[in-house]
Write a protein that holds these residues in place. Structure first.
Motif, PDB file in Angstrom:
ATOM      1  N   UNK A   1      -9.906   6.542  -1.110  1.00 48.58           N
ATOM      2  CA  UNK A   1      -8.900   6.739  -0.062  1.00 48.58           C
ATOM      3  C   UNK A   1      -8.494   5.394   0.539  1.00 48.58           C
ATOM      4  N   UNK A   2      -9.508   4.538   0.755  1.00 47.92           N
ATOM      5  CA  UNK A   2      -9.225   3.223   1.348  1.00 47.92           C
ATOM      6  C   UNK A   2      -8.224   2.439   0.517  1.00 47.92           C
ATOM      7  N   UNK A   3      -8.364   2.505  -0.816  1.00 42.36           N
ATOM      8  CA  UNK A   3      -7.450   1.747  -1.687  1.00 42.36           C
ATOM      9  C   UNK A   3      -6.087   2.433  -1.768  1.00 42.36           C
ATOM     10  N   UNK A   4      -6.065   3.732  -2.090  1.00 42.31           N
ATOM     11  CA  UNK A   4      -4.782   4.399  -2.372  1.00 42.31           C
ATOM     12  C   UNK A   4      -3.927   4.603  -1.121  1.00 42.31           C
ATOM     13  N   UNK A   5      -4.568   4.673   0.052  1.00 41.93           N
ATOM     14  CA  UNK A   5      -3.793   4.925   1.271  1.00 41.93           C
ATOM     15  C   UNK A   5      -3.451   3.636   2.024  1.00 41.93           C
ATOM     16  N   UNK A   6      -3.867   2.495   1.471  1.00 43.28           N
ATOM     17  CA  UNK A   6      -3.463   1.215   2.068  1.00 43.28           C
ATOM     18  C   UNK A   6      -1.925   1.155   1.969  1.00 43.28           C
ATOM     19  N   UNK A   7      -1.270   0.588   2.963  1.00 45.21           N
ATOM     20  CA  UNK A   7       0.197   0.710   3.102  1.00 45.21           C
ATOM     21  C   UNK A   7       0.975   0.418   1.821  1.00 45.21           C
ATOM     22  N   UNK A   8       0.706  -0.738   1.185  1.00 50.07           N
ATOM     23  CA  UNK A   8       1.516  -1.139   0.022  1.00 50.07           C
ATOM     24  C   UNK A   8       1.249  -0.209  -1.168  1.00 50.07           C
ATOM     25  N   UNK A   9      -0.016   0.224  -1.327  1.00 44.35           N
ATOM     26  CA  UNK A   9      -0.341   1.146  -2.437  1.00 44.35           C
ATOM     27  C   UNK A   9       0.321   2.493  -2.203  1.00 44.35           C
ATOM     28  N   UNK A  10       0.205   2.992  -0.989  1.00 46.65           N
ATOM     29  CA  UNK A  10       0.779   4.309  -0.684  1.00 46.65           C
ATOM     30  C   UNK A  10       2.292   4.283  -0.892  1.00 46.65           C
ATOM     31  N   UNK A  11       2.933   3.183  -0.485  1.00 47.55           N
ATOM     32  CA  UNK A  11       4.389   3.081  -0.658  1.00 47.55           C
ATOM     33  C   UNK A  11       4.734   3.123  -2.147  1.00 47.55           C
ATOM     34  N   UNK A  12       3.975   2.379  -2.974  1.00 40.25           N
ATOM     35  CA  UNK A  12       4.250   2.362  -4.426  1.00 40.25           C
ATOM     36  C   UNK A  12       4.025   3.749  -5.023  1.00 40.25           C
ATOM     37  N   UNK A  13       2.984   4.437  -4.567  1.00 39.52           N
ATOM     38  CA  UNK A  13       2.676   5.779  -5.099  1.00 39.52           C
ATOM     39  C   UNK A  13       3.763   6.774  -4.683  1.00 39.52           C
ATOM     40  N   UNK A  14       4.175   6.691  -3.427  1.00 40.48           N
ATOM     41  CA  UNK A  14       5.154   7.680  -2.948  1.00 40.48           C
ATOM     42  C   UNK A  14       6.531   7.468  -3.559  1.00 40.48           C
ATOM     43  N   UNK A  15       6.881   6.213  -3.868  1.00 42.30           N
ATOM     44  CA  UNK A  15       8.218   6.000  -4.437  1.00 42.30           C
ATOM     45  C   UNK A  15       8.221   6.190  -5.953  1.00 42.30           C
TER      46      UNK A  15
END
Ligand code: NAD
Length: 304
Positions: free
Chosen positions: A80-94
């Motif tokens: 969770x710490x890695x995937x929900x970090x702002x830049x990772x989450x933005x890349x995943x969501x887009x």
């Protein structure tokens, strides 16, 4: 959403190049996938790329443009710490890559992660593994998966590069639940094997001979076959699976059982035993050093 199957040379971000992740990512690379390995430990990243390839300097860079993101990290909290970090989450969501958590995470952590990702229409499956470093190197891991069957089917070629046995256990979190329960059985089997062999030794039986008897008999288990001679009797204690990770898996099993109002007493006792051994030996010690803990506990109890 593109529902095609993922096949080489698709790009796969692989986060966590430790004892297991490094050889698993290597198997994917050998199968023809473009693997973007990332780890917080820059030395293992350098070793993974050797002299070739552009090394991502953070997880978000590894994830950007990948069709699949695999995590192989210590715990669900670290995932969770890695995937929900702002830049990772933005890349995943887009970009909406397919996410596979292959770590031995707690199912509750996986469901908490899913609660955050689901509204963005992201596909996540849990697919933890069993078989240790040796089977990670040979691509012969057992994989137990949870999540949507269609997503799992799209990922079959990816998972076939890592394991030889893929079992769909049920909805999201079911793979992680089974992984923790498998490790309870494995940990209990190791303790029984160590105790039996050390008692045989005190009786004057050659411990290697004791292992031969167990392996020819109904007492045979994965520890008698693959651990006692290989990592215990020779004092190497270097199987590549730490006691901290094993204690974590038993704590996950115990928490799961308690949450389901099925707090079986042996499960809770084994969880405490492994947690005590972790405290005594230090979390980075190999899990096969349970042998040292059991013998030290035995001598302390005899002395008192
Ligand atoms: P490990 O400690 O060797 O590797 C974990 C890696 O994750 C390390 O290289 C570490 O630097 C990296 N890491 C930690 N936090 C990070 C972060 N925030 N960002 C990027 N990288 C980070 O552990 P392992 O033995 O490879 O186990 C990984 C998972 O697989 C665990 O959940 C473990 O329980 C499970 N597992 C291990 C084995 C085994 O035999 N070792 C077998 C089956 C399952």
């Amino acid at each position: 959403m593109n529902a095609s199957k993922i096949s080489p040379p698709a790009a796969i971000a692989f986060i966590g190049l430790g004892n297991m992740g490094f050889p698993m990512a290597g198997r994917l690379r050998a199968a023809g996938f473009q693997v973007r390995g990332y780890d917080a430990n820059s030395a293992v990243v350098r070793s993974f790329y050797g002299d070739g390839g552009v090394q991502p300097t953070n997880a978000a860079k590894a994830i950007s443009g990948a069709a699949v993101v695999i995590t192989m990290l210590p715990t669900g909290a670290s995932v969770r710490g890695v995937l929900l970090e702002d830049a990772c989450l933005a890349a995943i969501q887009t970009q909406r890559p397919l996410l596979i958590d292959m770590s031995s995470s707690a199912p509750a952590d996986t469901l908490a992660l899913w609660k955050i990702l689901e509204p963005s229409g992201i596909c996540l499956i849990d697919a933890p593994v069993s078989g240790g470093v040796v089977r990670a190197q040979s691509g012969a891991l057992a994989i137990m998966a949870g999540g949507d069957a269609e997503t799992l089917d799209r990922l079959k070629t990816v998972l076939d590069a890592i394991g030889t046995s893929l079992i769909h256990c049920g909805p999201l979190g079911a793979g992680h639940a089974m992984k923790a329960l498998n490790n309870y059985v494995s940990a209990a089997g190791l303790v029984a094997a160590i105790e039996a062999v050390r008692v045989a030794e005190r009786f004057g039986i050659d411990p290697e001979r004791a292992v031969d008897v167990l392996n020819a008999s109904t007492g045979s288990n994965n520890s008698t076959q693959n651990k006692i001679k290989q990592f215990v009797l020779n004092g190497r204690y270097d199987s590549g699976f730490s006691i901290g990770l094993m204690a974590k898996d038993l704590a996950t099993s115990a928490a799961l059982a308690s949450s389901l109002a099925a707090p079986f007493p042996q499960l809770l006792r084994y969880s405490k035993l492994w947690s005590d051994a972790e405290k005594h030996l230090g979390s980075t010690q190999d899990h096969t050093a349970m042998d040292v803990y059991l013998r030290e506990t035995l001598s302390t109890e005899q002395a008192s």
